[in-house]
Scaffold this active site. Structure first.
Site, short mmCIF file in Angstrom:
data_model
loop_
_atom_site.label_atom_id
_atom_site.label_comp_id
_atom_site.label_asym_id
_atom_site.label_seq_id
_atom_site.Cartn_x
_atom_site.Cartn_y
_atom_site.Cartn_z
N THR A 68 0.85 -1.18 0.00
CA THR A 68 0.00 0.00 0.00
C THR A 68 0.89 1.24 0.00
O THR A 68 2.06 1.17 0.34
CB THR A 68 -0.97 0.02 1.19
OG1 THR A 68 -1.94 1.07 0.98
CG2 THR A 68 -0.26 0.25 2.50
N CYS A 69 0.30 2.34 -0.41
CA CYS A 69 0.99 3.63 -0.40
C CYS A 69 -0.06 4.69 -0.05
O CYS A 69 -1.06 4.37 0.58
CB CYS A 69 1.67 3.89 -1.74
SG CYS A 69 0.55 3.91 -3.15
#
Length: 111
Positions: A68-69
């Site tokens: 994820t970012c």
């Protein structure tokens, strides 16, 4: 018929709802955040680990690895790279922590 790029993208991405269910079930998964240290300090998803140039983690090939970012732009690059290295279960969480905050847990700060 779906174009090959769409098939690959759908296999590469998973939803925040899927990740939430995997975390709740304590499935054999690694949830890796690829943001910068200062972003991690602002907001993070419980159960995720930070992977940055300053901090490397051992990544097991036999587990699902979800990246994820912030908004879902950086994490697909990490998932694609790992898939090229033989990590067949590498995925990216669509929408990043922004989508997580909007749809899963509003206690996670947005920035």
């Amino acid at each position: 018929m779906t174009a090959p790029n769409q098939d690959q993208a759908s296999l590469l991405e998973c939803s925040g709802e899927q990740v939430d269910a995997w975390l709740a079930a304590e499935e054999d998964s690694s949830f890796i955040d690829v943001r910068r240290d200062e972003e991690w300090a602002l907001a993070r998803i419980p159960g995720s680990e930070l992977l940055s140039p300053e901090r490397c983690l051992p990544l097991p090939k036999e587990r699902r690895i979800v990246f994820t970012c912030h908004t879902g732009v950086r994490s697909p690059h990490a998932a694609r790279f790992l898939r090229q290295q033989g990590f067949a279960e590498a995925q990216s969480m669509a929408g990043g922590i922004e989508a997580w905050s909007l749809r899963i847990d509003s206690r996670i700060p947005r920035y």
